[in-house]
Write a protein that holds these residues in place. Sequence first.
Motif, PDB file in Angstrom:
ATOM      1  N   ASP A  65       0.831  -1.195   0.000  1.00 56.86           N
ATOM      2  CA  ASP A  65       0.000   0.000   0.000  1.00 56.86           C
ATOM      3  C   ASP A  65       0.870   1.252   0.000  1.00 56.86           C
ATOM      4  OD1 ASP A  65      -2.468   1.426   0.201  1.00 56.86           O
ATOM      5  OD2 ASP A  65      -2.066   1.713   2.333  1.00 56.86           O
ATOM      6  N   LYS A  66       0.477   2.238  -0.785  1.00 48.16           N
ATOM      7  CA  LYS A  66       1.207   3.496  -0.920  1.00 48.16           C
ATOM      8  C   LYS A  66       2.660   3.270  -1.374  1.00 48.16           C
ATOM      9  CE  LYS A  66      -1.700   5.824   2.487  1.00 48.16           C
ATOM     10  NZ  LYS A  66      -1.758   6.553   3.784  1.00 48.16           N
TER      11      LYS A  66
ATOM     12  N   LEU B   5       2.481 -11.395   4.449  1.00 53.82           N
ATOM     13  CA  LEU B   5       3.174 -10.298   3.779  1.00 53.82           C
ATOM     14  C   LEU B   5       2.836 -10.280   2.287  1.00 53.82           C
ATOM     15  CD1 LEU B   5       5.045  -8.062   4.753  1.00 53.82           C
ATOM     16  CD2 LEU B   5       7.000  -9.493   4.138  1.00 53.82           C
ATOM     17  N   LEU B   6       2.779 -11.464   1.671  1.00 50.22           N
ATOM     18  CA  LEU B   6       2.444 -11.532   0.252  1.00 50.22           C
ATOM     19  C   LEU B   6       1.038 -11.001   0.000  1.00 50.22           C
ATOM     20  CD1 LEU B   6       3.241 -12.348  -2.616  1.00 50.22           C
ATOM     21  CD2 LEU B   6       2.392 -14.653  -2.128  1.00 50.22           C
ATOM     22  N   SER B   7       0.128 -11.246   0.947  1.00 52.16           N
ATOM     23  CA  SER B   7      -1.248 -10.769   0.763  1.00 52.16           C
ATOM     24  C   SER B   7      -1.328  -9.241   0.750  1.00 52.16           C
ATOM     25  CB  SER B   7      -2.140 -11.328   1.877  1.00 52.16           C
ATOM     26  OG  SER B   7      -1.810 -10.747   3.132  1.00 52.16           O
ATOM     27  N   GLN B   8      -0.301  -8.583   1.311  1.00 51.85           N
ATOM     28  CA  GLN B   8      -0.270  -7.125   1.301  1.00 51.85           C
ATOM     29  C   GLN B   8       0.310  -6.544   0.015  1.00 51.85           C
ATOM     30  OE1 GLN B   8       1.513  -5.461   4.938  1.00 51.85           O
ATOM     31  NE2 GLN B   8       1.211  -7.445   5.929  1.00 51.85           N
ATOM     32  N   ALA B   9       0.940  -7.407  -0.791  1.00 55.22           N
ATOM     33  CA  ALA B   9       1.629  -6.923  -1.989  1.00 55.22           C
ATOM     34  C   ALA B   9       0.633  -6.435  -3.040  1.00 55.22           C
ATOM     35  CB  ALA B   9       2.504  -8.023  -2.564  1.00 55.22           C
ATOM     36  N   GLN B  10       0.998  -5.329  -3.675  1.00 56.07           N
ATOM     37  CA  GLN B  10       0.167  -4.766  -4.737  1.00 56.07           C
ATOM     38  C   GLN B  10       0.912  -4.639  -6.062  1.00 56.07           C
ATOM     39  OE1 GLN B  10      -1.788  -1.172  -3.466  1.00 56.07           O
ATOM     40  NE2 GLN B  10      -2.555  -2.090  -1.566  1.00 56.07           N
ATOM     41  N   ALA B  11       2.228  -4.834  -6.031  1.00 58.10           N
ATOM     42  CA  ALA B  11       3.005  -4.728  -7.267  1.00 58.10           C
ATOM     43  C   ALA B  11       4.263  -5.593  -7.160  1.00 58.10           C
ATOM     44  CB  ALA B  11       3.388  -3.284  -7.571  1.00 58.10           C
TER      45      ALA B  11
ATOM     46  N   GLY C  75       8.939   6.949 -10.328  1.00 63.49           N
ATOM     47  CA  GLY C  75       7.624   6.786  -9.731  1.00 63.49           C
ATOM     48  C   GLY C  75       6.669   5.982 -10.594  1.00 63.49           C
ATOM     49  N   ILE C  76       7.151   5.417 -11.678  1.00 60.35           N
ATOM     50  CA  ILE C  76       6.307   4.669 -12.609  1.00 60.35           C
ATOM     51  C   ILE C  76       6.617   3.179 -12.487  1.00 60.35           C
ATOM     52  CG2 ILE C  76       5.792   4.246 -15.056  1.00 60.35           C
ATOM     53  CD1 ILE C  76       6.433   7.241 -15.506  1.00 60.35           C
ATOM     54  N   LYS C  77       5.565   2.363 -12.344  1.00 59.08           N
ATOM     55  CA  LYS C  77       5.713   0.909 -12.218  1.00 59.08           C
ATOM     56  C   LYS C  77       5.468   0.285 -13.586  1.00 59.08           C
ATOM     57  CE  LYS C  77       2.668   0.731  -8.768  1.00 59.08           C
ATOM     58  NZ  LYS C  77       2.544   2.104  -8.216  1.00 59.08           N
TER      59      LYS C  77
END
Length: 488
Positions: A87-88, A146-152, A166-168
Amino acid sequence: MRYLAFDLGAESGRAIIGTLADARLTLEEIYRFPNEPVRIPDGLHWDVLRLFHEMKEGLRRAAARYGTGLKSLAVDTWGVDFGLLGDKDILLANPYHYRDGRTRGVMEEAFKIVQREEIFSQTGIQFLPFNSLYQLLAWRQQHPDLLSQAQAFLMIPDLFNFFFTGIKAGEFTNATTTQMYNPRTGAWAADMLAKLGLPVNLLPAVNPPGTIVGQILPRVARETGTGEIPVIAPGSHDTASAVAAVPAAGPDYMYISCGTWSLVGTEVREPVINEQTLSLNFTNEGGVGGTFRLLKNVTGLWLVQECRRTWARRGENLSYSELTAMAREAKPLEAVVDPDHPSFLNPEDMPAAIQAYCRETGQPVPGTKGEIVRCALESLALKYRWVLEKLEDILGKKLPVVHMVGGGTQNELLCRFTAGATGRQVVAGPVEATAAGNLLVQAMAMGEIKNLVEAREIVRRSFVLKTYDPENTGAWEEKYEVFVKLVS
């Protein structure tokens, strides 16, 4: 025009300025910094925050020297490793090092869910226990919360591009090293990943080499004194950049990108995914200019590097040139090892591991430092021949010349051994192939170079190449028979 390449390897990183003028490329290393993994209680990690700090220092020095004369920058690194953002865009943990032991046994567990043959059919990638696929499965097994919190999910060079811009975004050549990308469909292997219970939504869009990722962030520009220069995705897997700088004039050649690892292969227009490449555990990694790299990952100068590190811990600090001189004086072709045997992946004592292997296989045991290093170098040369023969069988044609590029070409003994073992002419150089390929892809992205053919013409004009002809081929033939038995 001037471009900035960040080339990060397993031991160090460099900031290198490339100046393209009069159809020649000149290189200037302006900053070098160590890349030392860090072991903490949960495992072995890359120190990516320190590495990014060092890269900004390299950018600051480039800006101080050339001001607004820099047209772009690009990052290349090793493959398979990645970072996870939460997140963020919080970095959830320092990325694990591919030599960390947490993936032991994970690959075999994966085969119980998705058969080995299906994984290869979907990805065309060589089975190695540290491929990103098994690293991500290890995350699911060992750190599910921890993996469940991953977004990227970002490969290491993509992570640094994110820090800069700042670009993924993903990049093709490094995405193909994951064993999670389907090179025939040009997309992530979503169905296979779903069967394995892995979150597909983390995976980024994948761009081709030469894509402009974005402009560097204003705060990075202020910190380093640059203008808002673009960040370009080169062949972000270092071998892809190195192969882009192979000075070949035609299609029929084998390359060896030689460093800590030796990436041994040839360039093809389409991935070769069949029963033969599966049985030989070959890999199809993405290349520059719509190509694929049909290759085999071979444990390279890691054997010598680890021997040197072991001896240094004992207070014997010897340079690589000193060790090579010792090897030159040792008796030739006494004992050989399979460089890819599991006992050499990450032993505590590499010289002892080499000696143990020779003892267990009934060969003379190398005793001196020169004998141990010579054994390692001769074994590498013989493994190169083994890969060459398999490539020729797969493609149904002869590859009459071997191009060696990268830092390993500075070891003239290894180049000479390779010519003798393969029975082929070896063309060595450029040493800085990865940086050169990175810089030339930037020039292609900025419209200064048309294509890969023109880039390779520039390489041939810009760097001194050295040719080695085969010697002592009879003795190499005899020892190769022993080597093949060991490998099989």
